[in-house]
Design an enzyme around this catalytic site. Structure first.
Site, mmCIF file in Angstrom:
data_model
loop_
_atom_site.group_PDB
_atom_site.id
_atom_site.type_symbol
_atom_site.label_atom_id
_atom_site.label_comp_id
_atom_site.label_asym_id
_atom_site.label_seq_id
_atom_site.Cartn_x
_atom_site.Cartn_y
_atom_site.Cartn_z
ATOM 1 N N ARG A 71 23.056 72.136 -23.916
ATOM 2 C CA ARG A 71 21.772 72.533 -23.309
ATOM 3 C C ARG A 71 21.405 73.925 -23.796
ATOM 4 N NH1 ARG A 71 21.939 72.557 -16.991
ATOM 5 N NH2 ARG A 71 21.910 70.296 -17.236
ATOM 6 N N ARG A 140 20.528 80.370 -14.298
ATOM 7 C CA ARG A 140 20.193 79.389 -15.348
ATOM 8 C C ARG A 140 18.854 79.721 -16.013
ATOM 9 N NH1 ARG A 140 22.977 74.493 -14.424
ATOM 10 N NH2 ARG A 140 25.020 75.000 -13.568
ATOM 11 N N LYS A 208 25.893 77.659 -9.381
ATOM 12 C CA LYS A 208 24.692 77.922 -10.179
ATOM 13 C C LYS A 208 23.626 78.668 -9.379
ATOM 14 C CE LYS A 208 24.202 73.421 -10.716
ATOM 15 N NZ LYS A 208 23.720 72.072 -11.014
ATOM 16 N N LYS A 210 19.185 79.571 -9.623
ATOM 17 C CA LYS A 210 17.973 79.226 -10.382
ATOM 18 C C LYS A 210 16.770 80.079 -9.981
ATOM 19 C CE LYS A 210 19.568 74.622 -11.356
ATOM 20 N NZ LYS A 210 19.378 73.177 -11.234
ATOM 21 N N CYS A 431 15.936 61.601 -14.271
ATOM 22 C CA CYS A 431 17.049 62.349 -14.863
ATOM 23 C C CYS A 431 17.745 61.461 -15.894
ATOM 24 C CB CYS A 431 18.034 62.759 -13.773
ATOM 25 S SG CYS A 431 19.020 61.354 -13.193
ATOM 26 N N CYS A 437 25.643 60.971 -18.249
ATOM 27 C CA CYS A 437 26.010 61.825 -17.121
ATOM 28 C C CYS A 437 27.237 61.286 -16.382
ATOM 29 C CB CYS A 437 24.843 61.948 -16.143
ATOM 30 S SG CYS A 437 25.285 62.981 -14.741
ATOM 31 N N CYS A 476 21.929 59.879 -9.012
ATOM 32 C CA CYS A 476 22.843 60.294 -7.945
ATOM 33 C C CYS A 476 22.107 61.306 -7.074
ATOM 34 C CB CYS A 476 24.140 60.868 -8.552
ATOM 35 S SG CYS A 476 24.036 62.621 -8.965
ATOM 36 N N CYS A 480 18.431 66.118 -9.919
ATOM 37 C CA CYS A 480 18.022 66.795 -11.158
ATOM 38 C C CYS A 480 16.553 66.578 -11.529
ATOM 39 C CB CYS A 480 18.917 66.363 -12.312
ATOM 40 S SG CYS A 480 20.643 66.825 -12.071
HETATM 41 FE FE1 SRM Z 1 21.128 68.855 -12.976
HETATM 42 C C1 SRM Z 1 24.469 68.456 -12.734
HETATM 43 C C2 SRM Z 1 21.053 67.113 -15.829
HETATM 44 C C3 SRM Z 1 17.965 69.921 -13.514
HETATM 45 C C4 SRM Z 1 20.889 69.716 -9.685
HETATM 46 N N1 SRM Z 1 22.543 68.019 -14.136
HETATM 47 C C5 SRM Z 1 23.887 68.006 -13.888
HETATM 48 C C6 SRM Z 1 24.661 67.448 -15.091
HETATM 49 C C7 SRM Z 1 24.998 68.604 -15.983
HETATM 50 C C8 SRM Z 1 25.881 66.567 -14.750
HETATM 51 C C9 SRM Z 1 27.225 67.211 -14.666
HETATM 52 O O1 SRM Z 1 27.380 68.247 -13.995
HETATM 53 O O2 SRM Z 1 28.148 66.649 -15.246
HETATM 54 C C10 SRM Z 1 23.536 66.560 -15.710
HETATM 55 C C11 SRM Z 1 23.656 66.271 -17.196
HETATM 56 C C12 SRM Z 1 23.213 64.858 -17.475
HETATM 57 C C13 SRM Z 1 23.069 64.542 -18.899
HETATM 58 O O3 SRM Z 1 23.770 63.611 -19.367
HETATM 59 O O4 SRM Z 1 22.263 65.148 -19.588
HETATM 60 C C14 SRM Z 1 22.294 67.270 -15.232
HETATM 61 N N2 SRM Z 1 19.823 68.671 -14.471
HETATM 62 C C15 SRM Z 1 19.928 67.827 -15.519
HETATM 63 C C16 SRM Z 1 18.636 67.739 -16.292
HETATM 64 C C17 SRM Z 1 18.837 67.530 -17.781
HETATM 65 C C18 SRM Z 1 17.772 66.637 -15.673
HETATM 66 C C19 SRM Z 1 16.498 66.281 -16.377
HETATM 67 O O5 SRM Z 1 16.043 65.165 -16.151
HETATM 68 O O6 SRM Z 1 15.924 67.070 -17.097
HETATM 69 C C20 SRM Z 1 18.025 69.100 -15.901
HETATM 70 C C21 SRM Z 1 18.450 70.224 -16.793
HETATM 71 C C22 SRM Z 1 17.808 71.489 -16.380
HETATM 72 C C23 SRM Z 1 17.994 72.640 -17.324
HETATM 73 O O7 SRM Z 1 17.476 72.565 -18.426
HETATM 74 O O8 SRM Z 1 18.607 73.641 -16.920
HETATM 75 C C24 SRM Z 1 18.626 69.284 -14.524
HETATM 76 N N3 SRM Z 1 19.717 69.747 -11.835
HETATM 77 C C25 SRM Z 1 18.423 69.993 -12.212
HETATM 78 C C26 SRM Z 1 17.613 70.286 -11.069
HETATM 79 C C27 SRM Z 1 16.110 70.517 -11.062
HETATM 80 C C28 SRM Z 1 15.753 71.952 -11.264
HETATM 81 O O9 SRM Z 1 16.601 72.822 -11.434
HETATM 82 O O10 SRM Z 1 14.552 72.219 -11.241
HETATM 83 C C29 SRM Z 1 18.450 70.214 -9.972
HETATM 84 C C30 SRM Z 1 18.020 70.382 -8.494
HETATM 85 C C31 SRM Z 1 17.770 71.783 -8.100
HETATM 86 C C32 SRM Z 1 19.041 72.426 -7.649
HETATM 87 O O11 SRM Z 1 19.719 73.021 -8.468
HETATM 88 O O12 SRM Z 1 19.362 72.289 -6.473
HETATM 89 C C33 SRM Z 1 19.771 69.886 -10.472
HETATM 90 N N4 SRM Z 1 22.455 69.101 -11.485
HETATM 91 C C34 SRM Z 1 22.144 69.404 -10.187
HETATM 92 C C35 SRM Z 1 23.343 69.341 -9.392
HETATM 93 C C36 SRM Z 1 23.454 69.609 -7.871
HETATM 94 C C37 SRM Z 1 23.716 71.026 -7.576
HETATM 95 C C38 SRM Z 1 24.019 71.255 -6.124
HETATM 96 O O13 SRM Z 1 23.392 72.103 -5.509
HETATM 97 O O14 SRM Z 1 24.908 70.594 -5.593
HETATM 98 C C39 SRM Z 1 24.387 68.952 -10.270
HETATM 99 C C40 SRM Z 1 25.865 68.730 -9.912
HETATM 100 C C41 SRM Z 1 26.689 69.940 -10.119
HETATM 101 O O15 SRM Z 1 26.201 71.020 -10.440
HETATM 102 O O16 SRM Z 1 27.893 69.797 -9.896
HETATM 103 C C42 SRM Z 1 23.786 68.812 -11.571
HETATM 104 FE FE1 SF4 Z 2 23.423 63.089 -13.419
HETATM 105 FE FE2 SF4 Z 2 22.893 62.942 -10.867
HETATM 106 FE FE3 SF4 Z 2 21.740 64.839 -12.308
HETATM 107 FE FE4 SF4 Z 2 21.001 62.358 -12.633
HETATM 108 S S1 SF4 Z 2 20.779 63.546 -10.747
HETATM 109 S S2 SF4 Z 2 21.500 63.770 -14.275
HETATM 110 S S3 SF4 Z 2 22.858 61.239 -12.305
HETATM 111 S S4 SF4 Z 2 23.890 64.677 -11.905
#
Ligand code: SRM
Ligand code: SF4
Length: 563
Positions: A71, A140, A208, A210, A431, A437, A476, A480
């Site tokens: 990323r 981030r 993290k 944001k 997502c 993922c 899940c 995201c």
């Molecule tokens: Fe996310 C984890 C993809 C935005 C909340 N996110 C992940 C991971 C890295 C899975 C992992 O930890 O193994 C995913 C990678 C999947 C893949 O195969 O690419 C993933 N997140 C994404 C992306 C690519 C989704 C998308 O459709 O674009 C976004 C990348 C953003 C970036 O460029 O930085 C992405 N993730 C978000 C958002 C939305 C936002 O930030 O606006 C959220 C919700 C907001 C928040 O942070 O609360 C988000 N991602 C999470 C979480 C839950 C965090 C928590 O509070 O518990 C995880 C799980 C974790 O961190 O363990 C996670």
């Molecule tokens: Fe993976 Fe869950 Fe984020 Fe989708 S919402 S990319 S399944 S961690």
């Protein structure tokens, strides 16, 4: 003597403190051609470097094939044409020949073999972008409004976004050593062993963090879903300052009531010169009060919720050495992008292109990736701006270039009108989920376009053809693609099964609520038909689906919907 049990910190806390440069043994494993994957601890360190070790989940039945996801970090989502061209090259050479625009205005590369990892990260750095702090327990990618249509103050807000991104970036030497020089830091050297980041210290953040900027009335940034949000107050085209919103986040876990989505609270107003002090104050509250014993409960939103907004404001003021003014009036009306050609405030033109689920690729009849590559080669002054709705905006276009650009895109089957796809597709996000993922419980990116087609048929059948409903899906509950602010959200619970959330609004200022716990993919239309039928018949004049859901939910608070 205290009766309280000693707090057991998570393993992540131990390894950060043991190797505060975050170097791990990454460089050594990179150099070992025989190793097909990294150790568990390096897996955690790699995140700080913008890399995730994954495995192809489609192949799990026959064995484990390790792949890497990379990323990038792109403050405000702004790339030069040359950077886009380099990214396009890198994805073809080292990844799966797709570029994935993310919901935080960055680009992800998928399916990168371990052997290609260093060359890819190096290539990104050579383009003058980076991957450091794209992931990990740090601030981030900082997001900022990409659309040049509304106000000249956007340029100032974007400059502030870059300033904050720089100020909150970690300072470890390991990133440069590993990815640029290709050397393993000697972890026994005192300067490495005792390294402490000036802002983050040795343990970094508990989780993290944001940051987003938004300019009302457009909330394309979904600003309230961030740990800290800066809502620009623009007066007479000048930036007066920002309303500060603190404590947002989407992540939750099924069945764990300690975790929940939360929208940030607006707690006061600050002037632009106070920005860095406030941003550091908010971040260090997370650093000092976040839960280091339970990563599921370690976000700033829980600190704000549990200690209260007044406590949070007072703590920020104390740390920043200032007093926040009362928040100034503002109003958000939309989270959407402006598709098609529009004129920018500076008289130039910009074109917003729809990218289904953010995946830039070539398919028969729609060769978006090649088209954008050629745009980057031919129109070198154009900016590529990524939207948090997973779309791409071509900005800084001169009037005289518009026809040639239209022609080039049309040759590759890429539409440029206001209506590039149907209304439901245009407002949908998913997502990545499967197969990359590791946390996915169900399909999302591969499932959503088909589901939207099905829901479109259903809408037509109940008299809602052409009506916008914001639909978002995730594989899940981590959220995201921000399903908890959508009007209709699908959250994966098990293979082929989804929790359904209803009631977010068009402005991104209201949380949706769980409506159904576990719905089989095949039953989604059956479940939603009575709801959409009622909405079609009962809504007030221009009442949106989310508003109608919320009005009914509020009327029937105990039971949710009665259909
Ligand atoms: Fe996310 C984890 C993809 C935005 C909340 N996110 C992940 C991971 C890295 C899975 C992992 O930890 O193994 C995913 C990678 C999947 C893949 O195969 O690419 C993933 N997140 C994404 C992306 C690519 C989704 C998308 O459709 O674009 C976004 C990348 C953003 C970036 O460029 O930085 C992405 N993730 C978000 C958002 C939305 C936002 O930030 O606006 C959220 C919700 C907001 C928040 O942070 O609360 C988000 N991602 C999470 C979480 C839950 C965090 C928590 O509070 O518990 C995880 C799980 C974790 O961190 O363990 C996670
Ligand atoms: Fe993976 Fe869950 Fe984020 Fe989708 S919402 S990319 S399944 S961690």
């Amino acid at each position: 003597m205290s009766n309280e049990a000693p707090v057991q910190l998570t393993h992540n806390e131990d390894i950060k403190a043991a190797i505060p440069t975050l170097a791990g043994t990454i460089a050594a494993t990179l150099a070992d051609a025989g190793a097909d994957h990294f150790s568990h601890d390096d897996y955690e360190f790699l995140k700080f470097h913008g890399c995730y070790q994954q495995d192809d989940r489609d192949l799990r039945k026959t064995g484990k094939k390790y792949i890497m996801m990379v990323r990038s970090r792109i403050p405000g989502g702004v790339m030069t044409a040359n950077q886009w061209r380099v990214f396009d090259d890198l994805s073809a050479r080292h990844g799966n020949n797709t570029l994935r625009i993310t919901t935080r205005q960055t680009i992800q590369f998928h399916c990168v073999p371990k052997g290609n990892l260093r060359a890819l990260v190096q290539g990104i750095n050579e383009s003058l972008l980076a991957t450091l702090a794209a992931c990990g327990d740090v601030n981030r990618n900082v997001t900022a409004p990409p659309t040049p249509a509304y106000t000249r103050a956007r340029e100032r807000v974007y400059a502030d976004c870059k300033k904050v991104a720089l100020a909150l970036a970690p300072k470890t030497r390991a990133y440069h050593a590993i990815w640029i020089d290709g050397v393993q830091l000697n972890l026994e050297e005192p300067e490495n062993k005792n390294f402490a980041d000036p802002l983050y210290g040795q343990r970094y953040l508990p989780r993290k963090f944001k940051t987003a900027f938004a300019i009302p009335p457009v909330n394309d940034m979904d600003v309230f879903t961030n740990d800290q949000g800066y809502i620009a107050i623009v007066e007479n085209e000048e930036l007066a300052g920002y309303n500060l919103a603190v404590g947002g986040g989407m992540g939750r876990s099924h069945g764990n009531t300690q975790t929940y989505p939360r929208l940030a609270d607006v707690i006061g107003f600050l002037t632009p010169d106070q920005l860095l002090d406030v941003a550091k104050a908010v971040l260090t509250i997370h650093r000092d009060f976040g839960d280091r014993a339970d990563r599921k409960h370690a976000r700033l939103k829980y600190v704000v919720q549990e200690r209260g907004v007044d406590w949070t404001r007072a703590e920020i003021e104390k740390r920043a050495g200032l007093e926040l003014e009362p928040a100034r009036p503002f109003r958000f009306t939309t989270t959407g992008d402006l598709y098609g050609w529009r004129q920018a405030v500076d008289g130039k033109w910009f074109l917003t292109l729809f990218v289904e689920t953010g995946r830039v690729k070539d398919v028969e009849g729609h060769r978006l990736k090649t088209a954008l590559r050629q745009v980057a080669e031919k129109f070198t002054d154009i900016e590529f701006r990524l939207s948090p709705n997973q779309n791409v905006i071509l900005a800084n276009v001169l009037e005289e270039d518009r026809d040639a650009l239209n022609e080039l895109l049309a040759e590759h089957g890429v539409k440029t009108g206001l209506r590039q796809t149907t209304v439901l597709h245009a407002a949908a996000m998913a997502c990545p989920a499967l197969p990359t993922c590791g946390l996915a419980l169900a399909e999302s990116e591969r499932m959503l376009p088909g589901l939207v087609d099905r829901l479109e048929k259903l809408c037509e059948a109940v008299g809602l053809a052409g009506e916008e409903i914001i639909i978002r899906s995730t594989g899940c509950p981590n959220g995201c693609a921000r399903p908890y602010t959508a009007e209709l959200g699908f959250v994966g619970k098990a293979p082929g099964r989804y929790q359904i959330w209803l009631g977010g609004n068009l402005a991104g200022t209201r949380l949706a609520r769980v409506w159904k716990e576990m719905v089989k993919d095949a039953d989604i239309e059956t479940e939603l038909r009575p709801v959409l039928t009622r909405y079609a018949n009962e809504r007030f004049n221009r009442e949106s689906f989310g508003d109608w859901c919320e009005r009914v939910l509020l009327r029937e608070p105990e039971t949710g919907f009665s259909i």
